[in-house]
Design a protein around this motif. Structure first.
Motif, short mmCIF file in Angstrom:
data_model
loop_
_atom_site.label_atom_id
_atom_site.label_comp_id
_atom_site.label_asym_id
_atom_site.label_seq_id
_atom_site.Cartn_x
_atom_site.Cartn_y
_atom_site.Cartn_z
N SER A 32 0.81 -1.22 0.00
CA SER A 32 0.00 0.00 0.00
C SER A 32 0.85 1.27 0.00
O SER A 32 0.31 2.38 0.03
CB SER A 32 -0.95 0.01 1.21
OG SER A 32 -0.22 -0.02 2.42
N GLY A 33 2.17 1.13 -0.03
CA GLY A 33 3.04 2.29 -0.12
C GLY A 33 3.50 2.87 1.20
O GLY A 33 4.08 3.95 1.23
N LYS A 34 3.26 2.15 2.29
CA LYS A 34 3.61 2.66 3.62
C LYS A 34 5.12 2.91 3.74
O LYS A 34 5.57 4.00 4.09
CB LYS A 34 3.16 1.68 4.71
CG LYS A 34 1.69 1.28 4.66
CD LYS A 34 1.30 0.40 5.82
CE LYS A 34 2.05 -0.91 5.92
NZ LYS A 34 1.81 -1.81 4.77
N SER A 35 5.89 1.87 3.48
CA SER A 35 7.35 1.97 3.63
C SER A 35 7.97 2.88 2.57
O SER A 35 8.89 3.65 2.85
CB SER A 35 7.99 0.58 3.55
OG SER A 35 7.51 -0.26 4.58
N VAL A 36 7.45 2.79 1.34
CA VAL A 36 8.02 3.59 0.24
C VAL A 36 7.92 5.08 0.54
O VAL A 36 8.87 5.84 0.30
CB VAL A 36 7.33 3.26 -1.09
CG1 VAL A 36 7.76 4.23 -2.19
CG2 VAL A 36 7.65 1.83 -1.52
N GLY A 37 6.80 5.50 1.09
CA GLY A 37 6.62 6.91 1.42
C GLY A 37 7.64 7.39 2.44
O GLY A 37 8.19 8.49 2.32
N MET A 38 7.92 6.57 3.44
CA MET A 38 8.88 6.95 4.47
C MET A 38 10.31 6.87 3.95
O MET A 38 11.16 7.70 4.30
CB MET A 38 8.70 6.07 5.70
CG MET A 38 7.40 6.32 6.46
SD MET A 38 7.21 8.05 7.04
CE MET A 38 6.13 8.73 5.77
N LEU A 39 10.61 5.89 3.10
CA LEU A 39 11.94 5.82 2.49
C LEU A 39 12.19 7.04 1.60
O LEU A 39 13.31 7.56 1.53
CB LEU A 39 12.08 4.53 1.69
CG LEU A 39 12.19 3.24 2.52
CD1 LEU A 39 12.08 2.02 1.61
CD2 LEU A 39 13.49 3.19 3.31
#
Length: 279
Positions: free
Chosen positions: A44-51
């Motif tokens: 859902s893009g959780k980690s990508v957004g924080m990275l």
């Protein structure tokens, strides 16, 4: 002023089939001393957004935002050198797999002291003293002896504690924890969560908890952002979200919890979404 403020953040990757948008117009913020949970299914893009916020995505990623600031500083306009001074010191991240994040070729002590050398410029004796203090603060038995241990000589829970020690080494203002209990058994999960929340309160940090576990959200968070397919579905206080979810996807996510099972089969989010659509 928020500690971290994100407005209209999008992240896309170049693929053989064309651009793939992993994050699509996310807005969120976190304040000092606040725990923000970001929840959603895998992908859902959780980690990508924080990275993307940390500047840790590969060059194949395209990151755009109307606003991406930390303490008012625009992270997108900082040079690589300026960003490295912030990331790891003022903003730190605990990654999902501790055994994959720690370097197997170096001792725990070396990896901790290198963090202190790079960001704080401490001398050798001071680095060692501080590293032992950090291992003690996260509950590692015999912290001085463990300085000479390699990651493979420690359990998964101990490695996760080492990762937390490295993350808090420079007293960051914002700590991002990416599924910090995924690879751990239930007893150790509780210990790690209690440790994180205790450290967050002790140091007054902002804490972003990335998770798919609604139980973790209920225990730790002040506010919750729900993501689905790279988009924000809902944002609310934790009690409000559980008692009165407004978005159909949020209701589906809560309906898919094991305690809501009826009959022999556990519900899935897809099942709950189908029921929502039929209403």
């Amino acid at each position: 002023m928020s500690l971290l403020e994100i407005r209209n953040l999008s992240v896309s990757f170049d693929t053989a089939a064309g651009p793939f948008k992993a994050v699509d117009g996310i807005d969120l913020h976190v304040d000092q001393r606040e725990v923000l949970a970001i929840v959603g299914e895998s992908g859902s893009g959780k980690s990508v957004g924080m990275l993307a916020t940390m500047g840790l995505l590969p060059k194949t990623a395209t990151v755009t935002a109307d606003r991406l600031t930390f303490e008012g500083r625009d992270l997108l306009t900082l040079s690589s050198r300026e960003r490295r001074q912030i990331v790891g010191r003022d903003i730190a991240m605990i990654f999902q797999e501790p055994m994959a994040s720690l370097n197997p070729c170096f001792t725990v002590g070396f990896q901790l002291t290198e963090t202190l050398r790079f960001h704080l410029g401490l001398g050798r004796a001071e680095r060692k003293r501080r590293a032992i203090e950090l291992l003690q603060s996260v509950g590692i038995p015999d912290p001085e002896g463990r300085m000479s241990s390699f990651p493979h000589q420690m359990s998964g829970g101990q490695c996760q504690r080492v990762m937390i020690a490295m993350a808090i080494a420079c007293n960051p203002k914002l700590l991002i924890a990416d599924e910090p209990t995924t690879a751990l058994d239930v007893t150790i999960q509780k210990q790690i969560l209690d440790l994180l929340v205790g450290l967050q309160r002790e140091h007054g940090m902002g804490l972003i908890m990335i998770t798919h576990d609604m139980g973790v959200v209920a225990e730790t968070a002040h506010r919750v952002v729900v993501q689905y397919k790279g988009r924000k579905m809902e944002e609310a206080g934790v009690l409000e979200l559980f008692e009165n979810p407004k978005n159909p996807y949020t209701r589906a996510l809560l309906s898919a919890l094991p305690e809501n099972a009826t009959g022999d089969r556990l519900p899935t989010v897809a099942d709950a979404m189908a029921l929502e659509a039929a209403r």
